[in-house]
Design a protein around this motif. Structure first.
Motif, PDB file in Angstrom:
ATOM      1  N   ARG A  76      -2.241   6.011   2.152  1.00  0.00           N
ATOM      2  CA  ARG A  76      -3.204   5.310   2.998  1.00  0.00           C
ATOM      3  C   ARG A  76      -3.059   5.720   4.450  1.00  0.00           C
ATOM      4  NH1 ARG A  76      -3.568  -0.940   1.892  1.00  0.00           N
ATOM      5  NH2 ARG A  76      -5.362  -0.542   3.238  1.00  0.00           N
ATOM      6  N   LEU A  77      -1.949   6.390   4.783  1.00  0.00           N
ATOM      7  CA  LEU A  77      -1.688   6.735   6.172  1.00  0.00           C
ATOM      8  C   LEU A  77      -2.052   8.182   6.486  1.00  0.00           C
ATOM      9  CD1 LEU A  77       1.745   4.923   6.586  1.00  0.00           C
ATOM     10  CD2 LEU A  77      -0.540   4.070   7.064  1.00  0.00           C
ATOM     11  N   CYS A 103      -5.041  -7.070   4.975  1.00  0.00           N
ATOM     12  CA  CYS A 103      -3.905  -6.627   4.163  1.00  0.00           C
ATOM     13  C   CYS A 103      -3.715  -7.522   2.944  1.00  0.00           C
ATOM     14  CB  CYS A 103      -2.638  -6.626   5.027  1.00  0.00           C
ATOM     15  SG  CYS A 103      -1.147  -6.121   4.158  1.00  0.00           S
ATOM     16  N   SER A 133      -2.545  -2.179   7.500  1.00  0.00           N
ATOM     17  CA  SER A 133      -1.232  -1.852   6.952  1.00  0.00           C
ATOM     18  C   SER A 133      -0.200  -2.854   7.449  1.00  0.00           C
ATOM     19  CB  SER A 133      -0.822  -0.434   7.362  1.00  0.00           C
ATOM     20  OG  SER A 133      -0.638  -0.349   8.769  1.00  0.00           O
ATOM     21  N   ARG A 136      -7.625   1.346   7.621  1.00  0.00           N
ATOM     22  CA  ARG A 136      -6.398   1.398   6.821  1.00  0.00           C
ATOM     23  C   ARG A 136      -5.158   1.218   7.684  1.00  0.00           C
ATOM     24  NH1 ARG A 136      -8.111   6.530   2.950  1.00  0.00           N
ATOM     25  NH2 ARG A 136      -9.586   5.366   1.635  1.00  0.00           N
ATOM     26  N   GLN A 137      -5.204   1.794   8.891  1.00  0.00           N
ATOM     27  CA  GLN A 137      -4.082   1.592   9.803  1.00  0.00           C
ATOM     28  C   GLN A 137      -3.978   0.131  10.218  1.00  0.00           C
ATOM     29  OE1 GLN A 137      -1.776   3.990  11.002  1.00  0.00           O
ATOM     30  NE2 GLN A 137      -2.646   5.119   9.299  1.00  0.00           N
ATOM     31  N   PRO A 161       0.822  -1.208   0.000  1.00  0.00           N
ATOM     32  CA  PRO A 161       0.000   0.000   0.000  1.00  0.00           C
ATOM     33  C   PRO A 161       0.848   1.247   0.000  1.00  0.00           C
ATOM     34  CG  PRO A 161       0.006  -1.026   2.164  1.00  0.00           C
ATOM     35  CD  PRO A 161       0.701  -1.959   1.235  1.00  0.00           C
TER      36      PRO A 161
END
Length: 620
Positions: A40-41, A134, A61, A57-58, A36
């Motif tokens: 995304r962060l 993920c 990851s 998203r976190q 990714p």
């Protein structure tokens, strides 16, 4: 002919050259990885939906997955340092008695049940969700990459991390055809273009990366299944006795929350003989050499007895159950006569080893007993069994684990053993709270050293105890652990996937061939990898050398135009071009006089022109 047609870079461009170069490099390196992106962060905008997306998203990851994996390994440390209820309840009780201050804190933190605690389960579940969240999108991305084609060649190949170029008299069509053949022979995925060839290799890197993470999920599921559906029990068997795999036969038994006792395999076995040998001399004196239990086992399927040995790390497997050999010891054979002269107890009593030389402690409990007056009472004997007693050493500890001079040291009690109280009691310990110790003459506690064949007389005609000999015993663990095969397969797949992701490099190679103003062909090659590596320039140099053998180099003319000067005199290689150019110059000098570089035979010229056409037709 315009500058665009000739391929010259006149430096006149409406866009920023640096920005355009960066854009070309980004396009050329697109989708080299399924990892990714950093976007995304980004911190989400206000709102519950934005924060929910940011949290997901976190969580999904790779950074958070690695953190959770580290936390899981860190959380398992207390389970190795603190006794666990699922492993040994006796050790837990002993720890709690010795650490009365820490016990309440450990109980609140669930440190006596680490692997079933709320916080360990939370880390475990979060790691599973993180890996699954993920892997799924990355898998779809990887499938898309497999279905896609390598990107076309950038306009400026000399801006790539590794590049080289040379001139040749071979026509561009032949150069490109030879490049396609060469790259396909090196197992590159080739995508031809009008004036270039794009090739890509190293897809197994991402496949290995995904396989590694999928294997982690398989291992997590296997471990979870093993904890939920496992069963494990222990049984101490004296030589000559047997065991039937039913719940009531176990000394201790524990199982997973989803285990059904009906799933116990139907079998049984008998301990026929136990063999233990030790080193007799040298620096390794007393070291165990052989631990083997010879058993006879049977199953409900045929009822026929089968003989088999059980050794350390070599269990007996019956169905889905494995029988492991854990420990061994001695069981003194005693006969107790009550005050009426009747035999109140007779048989072997297992004693538990306290050191490596088998100095063992144990108790003898006699419930069916009448005193000299005929009243019912209970007896208890507590003491040690020493297999190799040396009277001249001043100690009662055994000198070796072999029974050379066995001796039994006992003290005697009478009263209530507490067996009828309803509370569980350790069979290897004697609760003396409601017992009175027999006294010898002079008021001292009654204690005696007994050799095989000797007796211990209780005062006032209360009875006798005779030491008739000893037998050996062995302790076994009978366990069912589903998912071990899956866990092993996941571990092997994880190692293979990790090796592939570490040692395989994803890279792309482009070859462009175009005719310059002097009528010769300018060949340009460039390579781009996912990460900086010395292997890419070396591989590109080898490919360039192989292609130069099929499209020989020619020396640059003395009066060259700006375009030719750029293509020949400028060293665009950032890596291993010097070696390739020197080899190529030698090849080019020789090729300048060869028939391949300047064909004189018309038939050969026609054949040279026909080959690309045939290749084009085969592709169509």
């Amino acid at each position: 002919m315009s500058d665009t047609d000739t391929g010259r870079d006149t430096g006149v461009d409406r866009t920023d050259p640096g920005e355009q170069a960066r854009s070309e490099e980004e396009t050329a390196g697109a989708q080299l990885s399924t990892a990714p992106g950093e976007d995304r962060l980004r911190v989400p905008s206000l709102g519950p939906l934005g924060w929910a997306r940011w949290f997901w998203r976190q969580l999904t990851s790779m950074r958070v997955a690695l953190i959770l994996l580290f936390l899981l390994s860190l959380a398992a440390v207390p389970g190795s340092l603190v006794p666990q209820n699922q492993v040994d309840v006796v050790k837990v009780e002993d720890f709690q008695k010795r650490h009365e201050t820490l016990t309440p804190l450990y109980e609140k933190l669930q440190l006596f049940d680490v692997y079933g605690s709320v916080w360990f389960s939370a880390i475990y579940i979060l790691l599973f969700v993180s890996l699954a969240g993920c892997i799924v999108p990355r898998s779809w991305q990887f499938v898309g990459q497999l279905r896609g084609r390598p990107p076309k060649a950038p306009r400026r190949l000399d801006r790539m991390p590794a590049s080289t170029s040379w001139h040749t008299d071979a026509p561009p069509e032949r150069v490109l055809e030879q490049a396609r053949t060469l790259l396909r022979g090196r197992r590159f995925r080739v995508e031809p273009g009008s004036d270039s060839v794009a090739a890509e290799k190293g897809y197994l890197r991402e496949a290995g990366n995904l396989a590694f993470h999928v294997a982690l999920i398989v291992m997590l599921l296997a471990f979870a299944a093993g904890q939920l559906w496992k069963s494990e029990g222990g049984k101490l068997i004296v030589q000559g006795d047997g065991f039937s795999n039913t719940l009531t036969q176990y000394d201790d038994f524990k199982s997973g929350s989803l285990y059904d006792p009906e799933d116990l395999d139907h079998f049984g076995f008998r301990l026929d003989k136990f063999t233990a040998t030790f080193e007799e001399s040298g620096p390794s004196k007393g070291t165990a050499r052989t631990f083997r239990a010879d058993v006879s086992y049977w199953t409900d399927s045929d009822g026929k007895e089968h003989r088999a040995p059980i050794e350390v790390n070599h269990p007996l497997q019956v169905g889905d159950t494995k029988v492991y050999l854990l420990s061994r010891g001695f069981a003194p054979i005693v006969r107790v006569t009550d005050g009426q002269g009747d035999v109140a107890y007779r048989g072997p009593v297992p004693f538990i080893p306290q050191d490596n030389n088998q100095t063992s402690s144990g108790v003898i409990k006699v419930t069916d007993y009448r005193n000299a007056k005929g009243f019912k009472d209970q007896l208890g004997f507590q003491g040690f069994f020493v297999p190799d007693f040396a009277p001249n050493t001043g100690t009662m500890f055994s000198q070796s684990p072999t029974a050379r001079n066995p001796v039994l040291f006992l003290t005697a009690y009478r009263g209530d053993l507490g067996l009828n109280a309803g509370s569980p009691q350790n069979v290897y310990q004697l609760d003396t709270k409601n017992l009175k110790q027999f006294k010898a003459k002079g008021g001292k506690p009654l204690a005696k050293q007994i050799a095989p064949g000797g007796t211990m007389k209780l005062p006032n005609g209360a009875g006798t105890l005779k030491f008739e000999g000893y037998k050996k015993w062995a302790s076994f663990q009978i366990s069912q652990q589903p998912g071990k095969g899956w866990a092993l397969g996941g571990a092997v797949a994880a190692v293979i996937g990790l090796a592939a992701s570490l040692f395989i490099q994803r890279r792309r190679v482009w070859v462009r061939a175009r005719t310059t103003e002097d009528g010769r062909t300018l060949v340009e090659m460039a390579g781009l990898g996912r990460s900086e590596s010395t292997r890419l320039p070396e591989e590109l140099g080898d490919l360039a050398q192989r292609l130069a053998e099929r499209a020989p180099l020619v020396p640059a003319p003395s009066d060259t135009s700006e375009d030719t000067t750029e293509g020949t005199s400028k060293d665009t290689s950032r890596s291993s071009d010097s070696d390739g150019d020197s080899d190529g110059d030698r090849n080019g000098t020789e090729g300048g006089t060869s028939e391949e570089a300047t064909p004189q035979d018309p038939a050969e010229t026609d054949d040279t022109q026909d080959k690309p056409t045939q290749g084009e037709g085969a592709r169509r």
